[in-house]
Design an enzyme around this catalytic site. Structure first.
Site, PDB file in Angstrom:
ATOM      1  N   CYS A  17      35.757  32.800  16.879  1.00 67.27           N
ATOM      2  CA  CYS A  17      36.561  34.003  17.064  1.00 67.27           C
ATOM      3  C   CYS A  17      35.805  35.006  17.928  1.00 67.27           C
ATOM      4  O   CYS A  17      34.670  34.759  18.356  1.00 67.27           O
ATOM      5  CB  CYS A  17      36.893  34.636  15.714  1.00 67.27           C
ATOM      6  SG  CYS A  17      35.428  35.162  14.780  1.00 67.27           S
ATOM      7  N   CYS A  20      32.424  36.009  16.716  1.00 63.73           N
ATOM      8  CA  CYS A  20      31.361  35.055  17.057  1.00 63.73           C
ATOM      9  C   CYS A  20      30.849  35.308  18.467  1.00 63.73           C
ATOM     10  O   CYS A  20      29.637  35.268  18.719  1.00 63.73           O
ATOM     11  CB  CYS A  20      31.883  33.627  16.946  1.00 63.73           C
ATOM     12  SG  CYS A  20      32.443  33.144  15.300  1.00 63.73           S
ATOM     13  N   ASP A 458      40.518  43.253  58.431  1.00 67.28           N
ATOM     14  CA  ASP A 458      39.754  43.162  59.661  1.00 67.28           C
ATOM     15  C   ASP A 458      40.626  42.413  60.665  1.00 67.28           C
ATOM     16  O   ASP A 458      41.512  41.653  60.285  1.00 67.28           O
ATOM     17  CB  ASP A 458      38.450  42.407  59.411  1.00 67.28           C
ATOM     18  CG  ASP A 458      37.675  42.173  60.693  1.00 67.28           C
ATOM     19  OD1 ASP A 458      37.343  43.154  61.366  1.00 67.28           O
ATOM     20  OD2 ASP A 458      37.446  40.993  61.018  1.00 67.28           O
ATOM     21  N   ASP A 655      36.485  38.059  57.258  1.00 61.09           N
ATOM     22  CA  ASP A 655      36.155  36.645  57.406  1.00 61.09           C
ATOM     23  C   ASP A 655      34.855  36.269  56.701  1.00 61.09           C
ATOM     24  O   ASP A 655      34.429  35.119  56.757  1.00 61.09           O
ATOM     25  CB  ASP A 655      36.093  36.232  58.878  1.00 61.09           C
ATOM     26  CG  ASP A 655      35.051  37.023  59.662  1.00 61.09           C
ATOM     27  OD1 ASP A 655      34.207  37.681  59.023  1.00 61.09           O
ATOM     28  OD2 ASP A 655      35.082  36.984  60.897  1.00 61.09           O
ATOM     29  N   ASP A 659      31.856  41.122  58.005  1.00 59.43           N
ATOM     30  CA  ASP A 659      32.446  42.215  57.244  1.00 59.43           C
ATOM     31  C   ASP A 659      31.811  42.392  55.874  1.00 59.43           C
ATOM     32  O   ASP A 659      32.416  42.990  54.984  1.00 59.43           O
ATOM     33  CB  ASP A 659      33.952  41.959  57.071  1.00 59.43           C
ATOM     34  CG  ASP A 659      34.641  41.720  58.400  1.00 59.43           C
ATOM     35  OD1 ASP A 659      34.522  42.584  59.281  1.00 59.43           O
ATOM     36  OD2 ASP A 659      35.272  40.668  58.562  1.00 59.43           O
TER      37      ASP A 659
END
Length: 765
Positions: A17, A20, A458, A655, A659
């Site tokens: 759970c 845990c 871009d 790309d 960038d």
């Protein structure tokens, strides 16, 4: 000097759970050298950033074992191993099927006992009380023992879990029945059947939950199975041998027949064929493989025989990197999960306190306020020593009723649903996305993607293919200009460099050696070309003029009238001329942008290109002037992004090569292309392949994922808020509604199954 961090993956057992998960994370973070810990309840895995000089894996494993969570280290090499995955899956399935058989036997014996008591079945041996006591004892010692032991260990470590609650409920019912059997004077009913039924329902629920959990990871397992077990190794003497994929080494050659999966990353050396890469990138069109082309592991050879030279094997292959990224993403929690985790971590304490309060209330106060609740016994029930009473049928003493309701509270509570609500959906979503070539780096990325309202693109390599072509060379000596420019750009990865190199190759121009090459970010290159006495510069015309360089009279104004991209070349202080370059627009860009606009996104385009080129492209794609940015240096892109982020969450699409700063600065960085290493490092989302129309679908999946998470959390919180008061007897005085512990156990199991099944209903579109 900062310590060197290593990534460690642990398979952790015993997690049931959210409490845990919280306990495991706390244990891990307490260990020396652990900088970060991400734990996934669904896959039962933990990813650690461990400092080599400060901690050890052995110490971490010992600490987990002491807390009742035995673990083992998983090799990163095995992440993409279908054989290893199959072995683990087989062991887990055998354990779960055995658990199911035991649960069904327990439930059958309990039903037979009830039928015998009601007179519908003549089985005198079953009807006798010692049989029920014996059956309950065997059930607790056998299938119930792991639950009791796990619950005790968790409680001893001050981190009570689901097993603690179930163990308390089963143990309380058994001990109360045992006391009534040994000391009839206490006046309690015996209900030995109920611990047996309770265990049966718990084990059945866990089997169904485990089966549903298994389905959540199927997408990732299917990815792992894309790598074949064997390969056709081409020996130096031309002989072909079948070898294990793990035995291949870089530099060796492998033959691929039509219909074969690519076993490793490699470069084609012989043959031409169509290759299906859709399993990795989502690209529907086959890739044309020819000598010199790279192939990723997991791709499917469709047409003819190929020979490839092995470049990367094992965990370094593209397929293994994708699987590793997806597994890490599944371990990273979304911020929305924080509340559920905090609640789940304290949930068991609250339930135990609530059960004690319910017991004391009905024992000391409730039965006196509403005496009618003690006369709701079913007609066939007889209390007293020597007879078996159904715990859910009613009670005739305040302490019997109080005990019954307290046990129901312990059993009906479901921290499992809270713990599973978010990670199941994240696991399903990341698996579905990976099969389509969309890589989210974590649940936090999915949540951010769902909130994005602005998308900035871009230009070069994103809206365009990034494979521009030279359309004109304006210079007194075009070949000399191209020789200088291509020589300087030969080590660059920029798309414009490829255009210059391709044009030089087409004109059969020999390149010259270069030295002292320096890159000026967002501007161009400068360096020394052999045979030239003066420094050579290649880049934006505005950058060159800002350095004090001057144009030839013939080119002084012509470059300003060109609509395409312009790259100027200078030798010393004189600009020799310029190259006109045109990029190709992606075929699916218009459709992708329209889909984003239909989703209510605000779009923008930033570029370091010239104003005329950006304006012309922006106009053709429906951008307004306010949505365009041209001749932008990296720092200008960052400043503009920061302004946009003040308004609403923004995503930057690039790309992944040029960038990186903008991708890191945006709320969500999205790298499109081949998924280079820098893209994986700086972008939150990577879209493999060359299809921009995957972006609207990926963002739509993120929103659907978050909606599923909210549904699961609403159900998990709502179930406990409603079920716990009913189990505590809130409706007993007014409606006579009594929730028996076996029914409570069934509801608890169904609650967990519900959130998993709801996660499995997630679809990408």
């Amino acid at each position: 000097m900062s310590p060197v961090l290593q990534t460690v993956v642990l398979d952790v057992e015993g997690m049931k759970c959210g409490g845990c998960v919280r306990s495991v994370e706390r244990t891990l973070l307490e260990q020396p050298g652990v900088e970060r810990a991400d734990v996934n309840l669904v896959s039962r895995a933990a990813w650690l950033d461990l400092a080599d000089s400060e901690g050890s894996v052995e110490a971490v494993l010992k600490a987990l074992a002491d807390r009742g969570f035995p673990a083992r280290e998983r090799s990163l090499e095995s992440l993409a191993s279908p054989v290893a995955a199959g072995d683990v899956k087989g062991l887990n399935w055998w354990r779960q099927w055995r658990q199911l058989m035991v649960a069904l036997v327990l439930l059958l014996l309990s039903v037979l006992g009830h039928l015998s008591e009601a007179g519908h079945l003549s089985l005198p041996v079953i009807g006798r009380l010692p049989f029920h006591a014996t059956l309950a004892t065997v059930a607790l010692i056998g299938p119930g023992r792991p639950i009791l032991v796990g619950g005790f260990k968790a409680a001893r470590a001050a981190a009570p879990s689901m097993d603690t609650l179930v163990g308390l409920g089963v143990g309380s019912a058994y001990l109360a029945s045992l006391a009534a059997l040994i000391w009839p004077s206490v006046g309690w009913p015996c209900f030995f059947n109920e611990p047996v039924m309770l265990l049966g329902f718990v084990l059945l629920g866990r089997f169904l939950e485990e089966r549903a959990r298994f389905r959540t990871g199927q997408a990732l397992q299917q990815l792992a199975q894309l790598q074949p077990d064997t390969a056709r190794l081409l020996m130096a003497d031309g002989v072909i041998r079948e070898v294990r994929v793990g035995a291949l080494r870089p530099g060796e050659h492998v033959q691929l027949l039509a219909g074969d999966r690519v076993p490793v990353d490699g470069v084609v050396t012989e043959g031409c064929s169509a290759v299906d890469v859709s399993s990795l990138t989502g690209e529907p069109l086959p890739f044309n493989a020819a000598p010199g082309k790279e192939l990723a592991s997991g791709s499917l050879n469709l047409e003819s025989t190929l020979v490839i030279e092995v470049t990367r094997v094992g965990s370094e292959t593209a397929l293994a990197r994708i699987i590793r990224l997806v597994e890490q993403a599944q371990a990273r929690r979304a911020p929305i999960q924080g509340l559920a985790d905090r609640v789940a971590g304290r949930f068991c304490y609250g339930v135990i306190a609530f059960a004690v309060a319910a017991f004391l209330f009905w024992w000391l106060i409730g039965a006196e306020l509403w005496p009618q609740v003690l006369h709701a016994s079913s007609p066939g029930m007889v209390h007293g020593h020597g007879h078996h009473a159904g715990l859910g049928s009613g009670a005739e003493t305040p302490i019997g009723l109080a005990l019954q309701l307290a046990i129901a509270v312990l059993v009906v509570a479901c921290p499992c649903a809270l713990g599973l609500a978010t990670p199941t959906v994240i696991t399903v979503a990341t698996g579905l996305a990976a099969r389509r070539g969309w890589l989210y780096r974590g649940g936090d990325v999915i949540e951010t993607a769902a909130a994005v309202k602005q998308v900035v693109f871009d230009k070069t390599g994103t809206l365009t293919l990034g494979r521009p072509l030279v359309t004109a060379v304006h210079a007194a000596d075009p070949n000399h200009l191209l020789r200088l420019a291509a020589s300087l750009e030969c080590n660059s990865r920029h798309p414009l460099a490829y255009a210059l190199l391709q044009e030089a190759q087409r004109r059969e121009i020999d390149l010259l050696p270069v030295s002292d090459v320096r890159t000026v970010a967002g501007e161009g290159l400068r360096g020394v070309v052999e045979g030239c006495d003066l420094e050579v510069c290649v880049g934006r015309p505005e950058w060159l003029t800002s350095q004090g360089l001057v144009w030839n009279a013939a080119d002084s104004s012509m470059h300003q009238e060109v609509c395409g991209t312009v790259v100027a070349v200078a030798e010393g202080t004189q600009i020799l001329g310029f190259v006109e370059i045109e990029d190709q627009l992606r075929s699916d860009v218009s459709m992708a942008l329209q889909q984003l606009r239909d989703q209510g996104m605000q779009l923008a385009m930033f570029s370091g290109d010239r104003e005329s080129a950006v304006r012309r492209l922006g106009q053709s794609l429906g951008f307004s002037e306010e949505e365009l940015g041209w001749q932008m240096r990296p720092e200008q892109k960052l400043a503009r992004l920061e302004q946009l982020r003040l308004e609403q969450p923004v995503a930057m699409v690039g790309d992944g090569i040029n960038d990186a700063p903008a991708l890191a600065a945006a709320d969500l960085g999205i790298a499109i292309g081949t998924g280079t290493q820098i893209a994986q490092d700086t972008a939150g989302m990577v879209l493999l392949g060359d299809r921009l129309d995957n972006l609207p679908d990926a963002l739509r999946l993120a929103r659907r994922t978050l909606a599923k998470v909210r549904q699961n959390l609403f159900w998990a919180f709502g179930y406990n808020l409603i079920a716990l008061p009913i189990a505590a007897g809130v409706l007993l005085p007014s409606h006579g509604l009594l929730l028996s512990p076996p029914l409570a156990a069934l509801l608890m199991a169904l609650s967990s199954i519900t959130v998993v099944v709801n996660a499995l209903a997630l679809r990408p579109a």
